[in-house]
Design a protein around this motif. Structure first.
Motif, mmCIF file in Angstrom:
data_model
loop_
_atom_site.group_PDB
_atom_site.id
_atom_site.type_symbol
_atom_site.label_atom_id
_atom_site.label_comp_id
_atom_site.label_asym_id
_atom_site.label_seq_id
_atom_site.Cartn_x
_atom_site.Cartn_y
_atom_site.Cartn_z
ATOM 1 N N ASP A 293 15.746 4.613 2.328
ATOM 2 C CA ASP A 293 14.643 4.129 1.490
ATOM 3 C C ASP A 293 14.438 2.630 1.663
ATOM 4 O O ASP A 293 13.295 2.152 1.720
ATOM 5 C CB ASP A 293 14.917 4.439 0.012
ATOM 6 N N ILE B 200 12.694 1.849 4.936
ATOM 7 C CA ILE B 200 11.261 2.149 4.851
ATOM 8 C C ILE B 200 10.533 1.003 4.156
ATOM 9 O O ILE B 200 9.475 0.546 4.606
ATOM 10 C CB ILE B 200 11.030 3.476 4.094
ATOM 11 N N VAL B 201 11.108 0.528 3.041
ATOM 12 C CA VAL B 201 10.487 -0.567 2.283
ATOM 13 C C VAL B 201 10.435 -1.836 3.133
ATOM 14 O O VAL B 201 9.414 -2.537 3.179
ATOM 15 C CB VAL B 201 11.257 -0.822 0.973
ATOM 16 N N THR C 135 7.832 -1.531 5.807
ATOM 17 C CA THR C 135 6.505 -1.625 5.186
ATOM 18 C C THR C 135 6.137 -3.090 4.962
ATOM 19 O O THR C 135 5.009 -3.515 5.233
ATOM 20 C CB THR C 135 6.476 -0.873 3.848
ATOM 21 N N CYS C 136 7.105 -3.871 4.475
ATOM 22 C CA CYS C 136 6.897 -5.312 4.277
ATOM 23 C C CYS C 136 6.617 -6.019 5.596
ATOM 24 O O CYS C 136 5.716 -6.865 5.690
ATOM 25 C CB CYS C 136 8.120 -5.939 3.611
ATOM 26 N N ILE D 214 3.236 -5.071 -2.917
ATOM 27 C CA ILE D 214 3.338 -3.781 -2.213
ATOM 28 C C ILE D 214 3.916 -2.719 -3.152
ATOM 29 O O ILE D 214 4.953 -2.925 -3.781
ATOM 30 C CB ILE D 214 4.220 -3.921 -0.950
ATOM 31 N N ASP D 215 3.233 -1.584 -3.249
ATOM 32 C CA ASP D 215 3.644 -0.517 -4.175
ATOM 33 C C ASP D 215 5.056 -0.015 -3.875
ATOM 34 O O ASP D 215 5.837 0.244 -4.797
ATOM 35 C CB ASP D 215 2.659 0.655 -4.107
ATOM 36 N N GLN D 216 5.368 0.142 -2.586
ATOM 37 C CA GLN D 216 6.703 0.654 -2.232
ATOM 38 C C GLN D 216 7.807 -0.294 -2.685
ATOM 39 O O GLN D 216 8.896 0.155 -3.059
ATOM 40 C CB GLN D 216 6.805 0.881 -0.721
ATOM 41 N N GLU E 16 8.160 0.278 -6.469
ATOM 42 C CA GLU E 16 8.814 1.564 -6.751
ATOM 43 C C GLU E 16 10.306 1.510 -6.435
ATOM 44 O O GLU E 16 11.139 2.026 -7.188
ATOM 45 C CB GLU E 16 8.140 2.672 -5.942
ATOM 46 N N PHE E 17 10.636 0.875 -5.318
ATOM 47 C CA PHE E 17 12.044 0.762 -4.940
ATOM 48 C C PHE E 17 12.801 -0.090 -5.953
ATOM 49 O O PHE E 17 13.924 0.243 -6.357
ATOM 50 C CB PHE E 17 12.171 0.160 -3.542
ATOM 51 N N ASN F 158 13.524 1.966 -8.990
ATOM 52 C CA ASN F 158 14.611 2.921 -8.756
ATOM 53 C C ASN F 158 15.976 2.236 -8.807
ATOM 54 O O ASN F 158 16.937 2.785 -9.362
ATOM 55 C CB ASN F 158 14.432 3.617 -7.408
#
Length: 364
Positions: A266, A269-270, A273-274, A342-344, A347-348, A351
């Motif tokens: 995870d 992925i984040v 994405t960044c 960034i949404d991800q 969200e991370f 979590n």
């Protein structure tokens, strides 16, 4: 009269007993249900208040993350400029030295290297601080909201300071290693490119993609990108065979938990994405310099028009060289704001906070 009534009662004694028990049972059951409903309402209210408190604390923690990122960007920028000092080369060029071409070649490599390193390290700073401050934030929430019965706090101030100081790896050894890897990739891609060669924005995008592949393929073969953010386990406090205090042990636990997060799918992925967003914003900044001359009939430039504008590499170098001041700006810029929103990433962060703000007995 009394005799007949008594006889009636005796004949229907069982019915009267049953009726009495039933009515009494219904009354007691009603009282019990009423008490349970009240307890449930009180519990729901307490849970709602606790959830609201935790949400407020989480949101406050995210604001702290954003402010911390912005406050650390000048330090990151100065560290990059210190290791990749192009200003000394530009000053040297003004003296018209005999080895002018050689200095230009060095400036080419350093300018691209430091802007690309700035993108990588800023993205890493954003996601690393999100992880660290949400781990600490979760533990602080538990320390402040859960009755500890005299137990040692999960994150005392000394541990917080020692743990958060691990960010210095990204600003020190990790940054130097990243510079070495990126510089090698830049030399491979831009080394053969002549200073006179004209490049379009699309050409730059393709070359940046090649550099990213070299950097990230190198990382996957030797060390993951997380190594630039946190040293190997054997290089932490755990390497001290003896003399560890209780706070040291707690700090090692936090570092190991952080390392687990950084090595998770995870997180990767984040981070990617960044990086994707960061390099898109970097090219958007560059696009401002590739716009054709404005005419009354064409008030704005289309992507198609931009792709047909080319500049000599010698003119692109000063533009690339100055991008670090936009990327690593303590004043919220489009580059940093894009990363923070960034949404991800959000969200991370949620979590991570959820994981470390939940009592361990509830996680079992």
């Amino acid at each position: 009269m009394l005799s007949s009534t008594w006889n009636f009662i005796k004949r229907h004694k069982r019915k009267f007993i049953f009726t009495g028990v039933f009515v009494g049972g219904v009354y007691l059951l009603g009282k019990y249900a009423q008490r349970k409903i009240q307890e449930m309402q009180e519990r729901e209210a307490a849970e709602y208040i606790a959830q609201a408190r935790r949400q407020f604390h989480f949101e406050s923690n995210q604001r702290t993350c954003n402010m911390t990122v912005l406050s650390m960007l000048p330090t990151l920028r100065e560290a990059i400029i210190h290791h990749l000092n192009s200003e000394s080369l530009t000053a040297l060029l003004k003296t018209k030295p005999a080895n002018k071409l050689e200095i230009w070649e060095d400036l080419k490599i350093i300018s691209f290297t430091r802007s690309i390193v700035a993108v990588y390290s800023t993205c890493m700073l954003v996601v690393l601080l999100r992880v660290q401050l949400n781990i600490i934030g979760g533990y602080l929430y538990l320390d402040n909201s859960v009755t500890k019965n005299g137990m040692t706090p999960l994150a005392p101030p000394d541990v917080q300071q020692q743990y958060l100081s691990s960010i210095q790896h990204l600003l020190g050894e990790g940054l130097m290693e990243l510079i070495t890897v990126v510089k090698k990739a830049v030399q491979e891609v831009f080394g053969p490119v002549s200073l006179k060669q004209c490049l379009s924005l699309q050409d730059l995008e393709q070359q940046l993609t090649q550099i990213r592949q070299l950097v990230e393929d190198n990382s996957s073969k030797h060390k993951s990108l997380s190594w630039y953010m946190m040293p190997d386990e054997e290089n932490t406090l755990a390497s001290q065979a003896c003399g560890l205090t209780e706070n040291d042990v707690t700090t090692i636990k936090l570092l190991n938990e952080t390392r687990d997060m950084l090595e998770s799918p995870d997180f990767n992925i984040v981070l990617h994405t960044c990086l994707n967003r960061g390099f898109v914003r970097f090219l958007d900044n560059m696009a401002e310099f590739f716009r054709p001359p404005q005419r009354d009939s064409t008030p704005s430039s289309t992507p198609h028009q931009l792709s047909h504008v080319s500049l000599p590499l010698a003119k692109i170098i000063p533009i690339i060289n100055g991008q670090i001041h936009s990327i690593c700006s303590e004043i919220p810029s489009h580059f940093v704001q894009d990363l923070l929103l960034i949404d991800q990433v959000k969200e991370f962060a949620a979590n991570v906070y959820e994981t470390f703000s939940t009592p361990q007995e509830l996680q079992k």
